[in-house]
Design an enzyme around this catalytic site. Sequence first.
Site, PDB file in Angstrom:
ATOM      1  N   HIS A 113      24.594  -3.387  64.719  1.00 55.75           N
ATOM      2  CA  HIS A 113      25.156  -3.418  63.366  1.00 55.75           C
ATOM      3  C   HIS A 113      23.977  -3.179  62.478  1.00 55.75           C
ATOM      4  O   HIS A 113      22.508  -3.353  62.952  1.00 55.75           O
ATOM      5  CB  HIS A 113      25.616  -4.819  63.070  1.00 55.75           C
ATOM      6  CG  HIS A 113      24.583  -6.090  63.365  1.00 55.75           C
ATOM      7  ND1 HIS A 113      24.234  -6.473  64.542  1.00 55.75           N
ATOM      8  CD2 HIS A 113      24.033  -6.487  62.290  1.00 55.75           C
ATOM      9  CE1 HIS A 113      23.327  -7.325  64.142  1.00 55.75           C
ATOM     10  NE2 HIS A 113      23.208  -7.472  63.112  1.00 55.75           N
ATOM     11  N   ASP A 115      22.545  -5.427  58.873  1.00 55.91           N
ATOM     12  CA  ASP A 115      22.796  -6.734  58.606  1.00 55.91           C
ATOM     13  C   ASP A 115      23.984  -6.543  57.212  1.00 55.91           C
ATOM     14  O   ASP A 115      23.155  -5.667  56.270  1.00 55.91           O
ATOM     15  CB  ASP A 115      21.659  -7.456  58.200  1.00 55.91           C
ATOM     16  CG  ASP A 115      21.063  -8.046  59.310  1.00 55.91           C
ATOM     17  OD1 ASP A 115      21.981  -8.186  60.450  1.00 55.91           O
ATOM     18  OD2 ASP A 115      19.936  -8.126  59.537  1.00 55.91           O
ATOM     19  N   ARG A 283      15.563 -16.019  60.370  1.00 52.70           N
ATOM     20  CA  ARG A 283      15.810 -14.938  59.476  1.00 52.70           C
ATOM     21  C   ARG A 283      16.160 -14.874  58.159  1.00 52.70           C
ATOM     22  O   ARG A 283      16.686 -15.780  57.828  1.00 52.70           O
ATOM     23  CB  ARG A 283      16.994 -14.081  60.106  1.00 52.70           C
ATOM     24  CG  ARG A 283      17.183 -12.564  59.774  1.00 52.70           C
ATOM     25  CD  ARG A 283      18.618 -12.213  60.128  1.00 52.70           C
ATOM     26  NE  ARG A 283      19.531 -12.007  59.392  1.00 52.70           N
ATOM     27  CZ  ARG A 283      20.801 -11.739  59.555  1.00 52.70           C
ATOM     28  NH1 ARG A 283      21.166 -11.339  60.956  1.00 52.70           N
ATOM     29  NH2 ARG A 283      21.754 -11.882  58.669  1.00 52.70           N
TER      30      ARG A 283
HETATM   31  C1  SIN Z   1      20.035 -10.294  64.307  1.00 54.75           C
HETATM   32  O1  SIN Z   1      21.130  -9.286  64.646  1.00 54.75           O
HETATM   33  O2  SIN Z   1      19.795 -10.557  62.984  1.00 54.75           O
HETATM   34  C2  SIN Z   1      19.275 -11.052  65.316  1.00 54.75           C
HETATM   35  C3  SIN Z   1      18.705 -10.070  66.164  1.00 54.75           C
HETATM   36  C4  SIN Z   1      17.988 -10.696  67.227  1.00 54.75           C
HETATM   37  O3  SIN Z   1      18.497 -11.905  67.690  1.00 54.75           O
HETATM   38  O4  SIN Z   1      17.142 -10.296  67.999  1.00 54.75           O
END
Ligand code: SIN
Length: 292
Positions: A113, A115, A283
Amino acid sequence: MNAILSEVSAPFAIRPFDAPLGAEVLGLDLSQPVCNRAFLRVHDAHLKHHVLVFRDQHITPQQQIDFSRLFGKLQIHVLRNFQLEGHPEVLVISNIIEDGKPTGLGDAGHFWHSDLSYKETPSLGSMLHAQELPAEGGDTLFANMHLAYDTLPSALRSAIRGKYAEHSYLAQYAELQRRSPFRPNLTQQQIDEVKPVTHPVVRTHPETGRPALFVSEHFTTKIVGVPADESRALLDELFAHSVRPEHIYRHQWQPGDLVFWDNRSLMHLAAGCPPDQRRKLYRTTIEGDVPF
Ligand code: SIN
């Protein structure tokens, strides 16, 4: 972009990876204010390489937020229960279960995906800062969607010319609930917050002007105005083409890594790790433009 914080910072190096995207940034300490010149170098490198890996970052969540804000306004994830306490801008990505309760979104990135592509204004870029890493696995893969577009077979390119696709946060939600313990039932208010949107199948990067494929297996449900079976077949072909090995950089995390990627140029996938291995990252997500 926001104001730059200081006028001085130490020299640092940017080293491209031997891969179709990505570079590492060495010697830039993000716990210190970033000067104008350093910011411009980082910004240029981000546009050029799409993923920047800042090594050896020992920063607080607030310092990650401050650095992220240099690139734009931050977006708050719809799953409020996985916000870091005191820092709603930080989404906790964690597979750790405490007292029977998930401490973060452990299955984020389970499907390819970009984000927040399900929003009217999808994300410009995301930053992920390692907190706890597994001894085995836990890699993050990135696919270069400019290359994916550039190398599309001409019949496929003609089939999607001028087309729009629907993106929905809920596209794989029930499937993820079935596979893992990390997805709570959503309230009506949360469902209203993530109504499906449409975006061009091929978007133009607003800063570089480069075209990129902008569909993903996680969030794209259909190509608008095309019969359902044709839309499914086209999407499957586009997904398979996007993640060909020659478009991919696989990030193997090191302690202290802060990874900053461009969601307008890339898709990403979390490869996963054994469930008995702890993995936790923070994040932040920066808001982008309406795709065109
Ligand atoms: C995410 O999709 O933002 C997480 C990616 C990850 O945990 O490596």
